[in-house]
Design a protein around this motif. Sequence first.
Motif, PDB file in Angstrom:
ATOM      1  N   ILE A 169       0.843  -1.206   0.000  1.00 21.81           N
ATOM      2  CA  ILE A 169       0.000   0.000   0.000  1.00 21.81           C
ATOM      3  C   ILE A 169       0.877   1.255   0.000  1.00 21.81           C
ATOM      4  CG2 ILE A 169      -1.604   1.354   1.412  1.00 21.81           C
ATOM      5  CD1 ILE A 169      -2.918  -1.327   2.203  1.00 21.81           C
ATOM      6  N   THR A 173       0.855   3.885  -2.908  1.00 21.70           N
ATOM      7  CA  THR A 173       0.501   5.276  -2.580  1.00 21.70           C
ATOM      8  C   THR A 173       1.517   6.237  -3.188  1.00 21.70           C
ATOM      9  OG1 THR A 173      -0.551   4.582  -0.509  1.00 21.70           O
ATOM     10  CG2 THR A 173       0.072   6.898  -0.702  1.00 21.70           C
ATOM     11  N   THR A 197      -4.709   3.779  -8.978  1.00 19.55           N
ATOM     12  CA  THR A 197      -5.840   3.813  -8.048  1.00 19.55           C
ATOM     13  C   THR A 197      -6.454   2.430  -7.885  1.00 19.55           C
ATOM     14  OG1 THR A 197      -6.319   6.099  -8.704  1.00 19.55           O
ATOM     15  CG2 THR A 197      -8.063   4.881  -7.574  1.00 19.55           C
ATOM     16  N   ILE A 198      -6.618   1.716  -9.008  1.00 20.98           N
ATOM     17  CA  ILE A 198      -7.184   0.357  -8.964  1.00 20.98           C
ATOM     18  C   ILE A 198      -6.298  -0.568  -8.140  1.00 20.98           C
ATOM     19  CG2 ILE A 198      -7.726  -1.680 -10.342  1.00 20.98           C
ATOM     20  CD1 ILE A 198      -8.554   0.269 -12.593  1.00 20.98           C
ATOM     21  N   LEU A 200      -4.120   0.218  -5.822  1.00 23.79           N
ATOM     22  CA  LEU A 200      -4.138   0.615  -4.409  1.00 23.79           C
ATOM     23  C   LEU A 200      -5.419   0.149  -3.726  1.00 23.79           C
ATOM     24  CD1 LEU A 200      -2.889   2.130  -2.052  1.00 23.79           C
ATOM     25  CD2 LEU A 200      -3.944   4.238  -2.925  1.00 23.79           C
ATOM     26  N   ASN A 201      -6.553   0.313  -4.390  1.00 25.20           N
ATOM     27  CA  ASN A 201      -7.826  -0.129  -3.805  1.00 25.20           C
ATOM     28  C   ASN A 201      -7.847  -1.637  -3.593  1.00 25.20           C
ATOM     29  OD1 ASN A 201      -8.794   2.482  -3.734  1.00 25.20           O
ATOM     30  ND2 ASN A 201      -9.856   2.337  -5.707  1.00 25.20           N
ATOM     31  N   THR A 202      -7.260  -2.378  -4.539  1.00 31.03           N
ATOM     32  CA  THR A 202      -7.203  -3.838  -4.424  1.00 31.03           C
ATOM     33  C   THR A 202      -6.406  -4.256  -3.193  1.00 31.03           C
ATOM     34  OG1 THR A 202      -7.364  -4.113  -6.827  1.00 31.03           O
ATOM     35  CG2 THR A 202      -6.510  -5.973  -5.567  1.00 31.03           C
ATOM     36  N   LYS A 204      -5.814  -2.464  -0.495  1.00 27.50           N
ATOM     37  CA  LYS A 204      -6.541  -2.063   0.710  1.00 27.50           C
ATOM     38  C   LYS A 204      -7.657  -3.055   1.033  1.00 27.50           C
ATOM     39  CE  LYS A 204      -5.694   2.939   0.560  1.00 27.50           C
ATOM     40  NZ  LYS A 204      -6.291   4.271   0.403  1.00 27.50           N
ATOM     41  N   THR A 205      -8.325  -3.564   0.002  1.00 29.69           N
ATOM     42  CA  THR A 205      -9.383  -4.554   0.219  1.00 29.69           C
ATOM     43  C   THR A 205      -8.811  -5.856   0.776  1.00 29.69           C
ATOM     44  OG1 THR A 205     -10.688  -3.612  -1.585  1.00 29.69           O
ATOM     45  CG2 THR A 205     -11.239  -5.845  -0.888  1.00 29.69           C
TER      46      THR A 205
END
Length: 441
Positions: A169, A173, A197-198, A200-202, A204-205
């Motif tokens: 992450i 970032t 962005t995709i 990073l979101n993955t 975080k999930t």
Amino acid sequence: MFKYYLRLLCFACGVTSVQAHAQQAATPFTDSATLDQCIDYAMKHNPVLKQSFLDASITESQVQGKLADWYPQIGLTANYQRNFQLQTMANSAGVVRIGRYNQSALQLGLTQNVFNSDVVLASRTADDVRTQAQQQIVLSKIDLQSSLSKAFYNVLLTEYQMKVLDEDINRLTLSLKVARDQYDAGIVDKVDYSRATIALNTSKTQRANAVVLLDAKYARLKELMGYPSKEPLILTSGQINLEQEALVDTLVELAPQKRVEYQQLEITQNLNKANVQYRKMALYPTVSLFANYNVNFLNDELVQLYNQGYPNSFAGLQVGFPIFQGGKRRQNIKQAEFQYEKTGWALENSRNVINTEYENALSIYKSDWNTYQMLKDNLGLAQEVYRVLDAQYKAGIKNYLEVVVAQTDLQKAELNYANAVYQLLIDKIDVLKALGDIQTK
């Protein structure tokens, strides 16, 4: 007799110790806990293990109860009888009534077994029964220690995965910031920024999912430890190198006799052999000594009943021999012999099962070892590839898609490597358990 009372005293002290031990409150750790500390804690607080100790205490009590039949059995009985009509007896003098309207008796009796097949069986099998109870405790400890070790490693694995995801992450970032800056400067289009962005979101999930799983894994570990569910628990591997800890000697020769399950079957075979001898002893007579002291009280007036007693006493030897039981004793002997033979086959089958368990555990360990070596090499390559591509992207040589792919590969390589290390640790536990080499606390 002194030895008998000494045994009873030791047993009573043991039961008191177990009860006091069971009443100890489970206190939480004030600092991070290692695997050994967790195991030590579980050995003192695990409810299932406590039940095993109590089962052993119950067995000891049963053994002592059986052996008590060797000692004199003393009993006192008393009765009172009111006769409304006296018995009559005819003789040459005529018909007369005999007895008194009120009668009472006290009887003090003593019996001593000289030979009794039931008590002989209890004496011969007492040590084996005690050993079997202790073996069950050892087996419970082995199961608890292996299950707890796996749960401990599962928690550490999940926590390590979270650290990997945290690092990923952080990288993503920074990459997102670079992509955003380049997009704002008009150097690249929005595609790089969207991809960052995709990614990073993955990550975080994935981390959020790991947090949820971590709670469940901690709950399982606390259950095995007997640890307060509401109290915090922090784990650490201590000074142990997990990679070195996962090593196991794959050339050790299997010895089924080291397995507690096999030892239990051997004790069962001894008990069945003793049962054959017991059934054959049913052909022998039972011999016992007895002695009685009686006092009879007879009077027509109730208030004067106990003014005068008429004592009598006697002693003797009693021999009991069943002459014919319809062939029951012969059939009981056959059943005992069949059971003894059956245990012999169970031992042979146990050797085969243990060998299969060991070969299966060893093959899985070797397979996972090869996977671990390959994934370790892959991790080094993925780190190098990401380092080079990230530097080239920042220099404007490579496009962002290659960096995203390298980041994804690095994350997978780190997670796969961690999984491989912890899987080897779990495989090692299975190998040691199959060998009978788990040393309990």
